[in-house]
Design a protein around this motif. Structure first.
Motif, PDB file in Angstrom:
ATOM      1  N   GLU A 160       0.816  -1.212   0.000  1.00 44.61           N
ATOM      2  CA  GLU A 160       0.000   0.000   0.000  1.00 44.61           C
ATOM      3  C   GLU A 160       0.848   1.261   0.000  1.00 44.61           C
ATOM      4  O   GLU A 160       0.498   2.251  -0.643  1.00 44.61           O
ATOM      5  CB  GLU A 160      -0.925   0.002   1.221  1.00 44.61           C
ATOM      6  CG  GLU A 160      -1.988   1.084   1.193  1.00 44.61           C
ATOM      7  CD  GLU A 160      -2.961   0.907   0.035  1.00 44.61           C
ATOM      8  OE1 GLU A 160      -3.505   1.920  -0.443  1.00 44.61           O
ATOM      9  OE2 GLU A 160      -3.177  -0.251  -0.397  1.00 44.61           O
ATOM     10  N   TRP A 180      -1.508  -4.128   2.301  1.00 48.78           N
ATOM     11  CA  TRP A 180      -2.935  -4.238   2.610  1.00 48.78           C
ATOM     12  C   TRP A 180      -3.348  -5.671   2.911  1.00 48.78           C
ATOM     13  O   TRP A 180      -4.417  -5.916   3.459  1.00 48.78           O
ATOM     14  CB  TRP A 180      -3.776  -3.684   1.467  1.00 48.78           C
ATOM     15  CG  TRP A 180      -3.527  -4.284   0.110  1.00 48.78           C
ATOM     16  CD1 TRP A 180      -2.754  -3.780  -0.891  1.00 48.78           C
ATOM     17  CD2 TRP A 180      -4.068  -5.516  -0.390  1.00 48.78           C
ATOM     18  NE1 TRP A 180      -2.773  -4.610  -1.992  1.00 48.78           N
ATOM     19  CE2 TRP A 180      -3.576  -5.683  -1.714  1.00 48.78           C
ATOM     20  CE3 TRP A 180      -4.924  -6.487   0.122  1.00 48.78           C
ATOM     21  CZ2 TRP A 180      -3.906  -6.787  -2.503  1.00 48.78           C
ATOM     22  CZ3 TRP A 180      -5.254  -7.583  -0.664  1.00 48.78           C
ATOM     23  CH2 TRP A 180      -4.747  -7.718  -1.962  1.00 48.78           C
ATOM     24  N   HIS A 213      -4.133  -2.667   5.716  1.00 53.17           N
ATOM     25  CA  HIS A 213      -4.186  -1.379   5.020  1.00 53.17           C
ATOM     26  C   HIS A 213      -4.058  -0.216   5.997  1.00 53.17           C
ATOM     27  O   HIS A 213      -4.797  -0.111   6.966  1.00 53.17           O
ATOM     28  CB  HIS A 213      -5.519  -1.294   4.276  1.00 53.17           C
ATOM     29  CG  HIS A 213      -5.606  -0.204   3.270  1.00 53.17           C
ATOM     30  ND1 HIS A 213      -5.549   1.127   3.598  1.00 53.17           N
ATOM     31  CD2 HIS A 213      -5.770  -0.246   1.928  1.00 53.17           C
ATOM     32  CE1 HIS A 213      -5.678   1.859   2.514  1.00 53.17           C
ATOM     33  NE2 HIS A 213      -5.815   1.049   1.479  1.00 53.17           N
ATOM     34  N   GLU A 257     -10.051   0.540   6.041  1.00 50.78           N
ATOM     35  CA  GLU A 257      -8.974   0.868   5.108  1.00 50.78           C
ATOM     36  C   GLU A 257      -8.431   2.284   5.314  1.00 50.78           C
ATOM     37  O   GLU A 257      -8.555   3.159   4.462  1.00 50.78           O
ATOM     38  CB  GLU A 257      -9.449   0.685   3.665  1.00 50.78           C
ATOM     39  CG  GLU A 257      -9.762  -0.758   3.319  1.00 50.78           C
ATOM     40  CD  GLU A 257     -10.102  -0.945   1.856  1.00 50.78           C
ATOM     41  OE1 GLU A 257      -9.518  -1.824   1.219  1.00 50.78           O
ATOM     42  OE2 GLU A 257     -10.976  -0.200   1.346  1.00 50.78           O
ATOM     43  N   HIS A 314      -6.471   9.650   1.880  1.00 55.31           N
ATOM     44  CA  HIS A 314      -5.466   8.580   1.893  1.00 55.31           C
ATOM     45  C   HIS A 314      -4.087   9.059   2.333  1.00 55.31           C
ATOM     46  O   HIS A 314      -3.246   8.258   2.730  1.00 55.31           O
ATOM     47  CB  HIS A 314      -5.381   7.957   0.499  1.00 55.31           C
ATOM     48  CG  HIS A 314      -5.019   6.517   0.486  1.00 55.31           C
ATOM     49  ND1 HIS A 314      -3.803   6.046   0.930  1.00 55.31           N
ATOM     50  CD2 HIS A 314      -5.700   5.425   0.067  1.00 55.31           C
ATOM     51  CE1 HIS A 314      -3.752   4.730   0.780  1.00 55.31           C
ATOM     52  NE2 HIS A 314      -4.898   4.328   0.269  1.00 55.31           N
TER      53      HIS A 314
END
Length: 408
Positions: A160, A180, A213, A257, A314
């Motif tokens: 990831e 992840w 993740h 996540e 993210h």
């Protein structure tokens, strides 16, 4: 260059906590940038001007003085961009893969110790870990690509993101790869030399059985030692040599996540570190208030919703962009994180900074740019034009950009 302005948004909520589930009620209050009672809002938002550098699917970037001229340059995937004009110069070739570029992190470090900053590069699927050698003054002037060298065969794909982080405190960072896939081990790669004296990386196993993740670094349990967080819990750093024994995994949460890094800091001043995290592939940005541990020693948390108006938060960075000697949280929408398969992918990208108000214990949101600039997997900050203010560099599927801080 275009200028962008923001307005302050304030967020709070009340939460009833159960363990391990959380029942959440949200009070969402929108205040204008001139609202009374918040010093930051009275002074107005910081303005940014946007400098586009490239359009590709690369999602990693870094800032370093590549050519040793005393000015900070931008590194982003296939190119580096030399100050002060920031025109592209070649660095490396990267394969495109299924809508991505095989790059999930640019990590600047003088790997061979010759005084020129090199780049360690992460990737999503390939298991080889490489570093790219800065060609020095002559090679940079001629626009040569940088020579690629193998550091290690990690035997781990499904990656990831990639970090440089000093695990053992020797002032030389280790390479830590977030996977992840929860079945992949957690490993720190220590920069070493091989038998011939060439740079290599030695595998240091931290936990053999678990990953997931999202990743962050910080002291979770207050024992003074830095732990490692992932989406399904945290790894407790052992006392003494961090490589002498396995880090104990605590499955104290199950997050959706999370992005990277999950940031760890004591927001409310109670002496316990809290966690800020966002859903990397859905809507939701949160801070988790650390509560006193239960009788069994298990950590306890109260979840606070910060923002749910955009998806795919993210990438994160804390930096003092408004010059008040207190860091702000910088994040935004990662453009097409799953190539159009995530909720909210039809919305335009945006980038924000959030000011933490210690009195109200709320985040106040300010716009950096809306509709054009998204994030990838790294956000970087430095004074790129030497005007005394921190500027930003981002790279993602909406392009690679510098956002120059113009002040208020």
């Amino acid at each position: 260059m275009t200028h962008t302005r923001g307005r302050a948004l304030r967020f709070t909520k009340n939460v009833k906590v159960t363990r391990p589930l959380f029942v959440v009620a949200l009070l969402f209050v929108i205040a204008s940038s001139g609202a009374a009672g918040t010093q930051q809002a009275q002074r107005g938002p910081v303005k940014f001007s946007v400098r586009p550098l490239a359009v590709d699917a690369n999602e990693g970037c870094a800032i370093a003085d590549v050519n040793r001229d005393g000015q900070l340059d931008v590194i982003a995937g296939r190119n580096w961009y030399a100050a002060p004009d920031f025109a592209p110069r070649p660095l490396r070739l990267i394969e495109d893969w299924s809508g991505y570029v095989q790059s999930n992190g640019d990590l600047p470090w003088d790997v061979n110790g010759d005084g020129w900053v090199d780049v360690i590069a992460g990737s999503f699927v390939p298991t080889d870990l490489y570093w790219y050698q800065n060609p020095g003054a002559e090679g940079l002037t001629k626009g040569q690509t940088w020579r690629r060298h193998l550091l290690a065969e990690t035997k781990t794909s499904e990656n990831e993101g990639t970090f440089l982080h000093d695990i053992d405190g020797d002032k030389v960072p280790e390479i830590v790869i977030n996977s992840w896939n929860a079945k992949n081990p957690l490993v720190a790669w220590q920069l070493t030399k091989d038998a011939a004296g060439a740079p290599s990386a030695t595998r240091r196993l931290l936990n053999a059985t678990h990953n997931s993740h999202g990743m962050g670094f910080g002291d979770v349990n207050g024992d003074g030692r830095e732990d490692i967080l992932v989406g399904t819990g945290w790894y407790e750093r052992p006392a003494g040599d961090p490589y002498a024994s396995e880090w104990t995994f605590h499955a104290d949460w199950e997050l959706d996540e999370p992005g990277l890094p999950m940031t760890v800091r004591d927001l409310n001043g109670d002496g316990r570190n809290d966690v800020v995290w966002g859903k990397g592939h859905n809507f939701g940005l949160f801070w988790r208030e650390s509560l006193p541990a239960g009788p069994d020693g298990r950590t306890a948390w109260r979840e606070h919703e910060v923002d749910k108006t955009y998806s795919q938060t993210h990438a994160f960075l804390w930096a003092d962009v408004d010059g008040d000697d207190d860091e702000e949280m910088i994040t935004g929408m990662r453009k097409w994180a799953h190539n159009g398969k995530d909720p909210g992918d039809d919305k335009p990208p945006a980038l924000y900074y959030y000011d933490w108000n210690r009195t109200t214990r709320m985040f106040e949101r300010y716009m950096i740019e809306d509709g054009r600039v998204g994030t990838g997997l790294q956000i970087r900050a430095a004074d790129l034009n030497r005007d005394g203010r921190l500027d930003l560099a981002v790279a993602g599927k909406s392009g690679t950009y510098i956002l120059f801080n113009e002040g208020r």
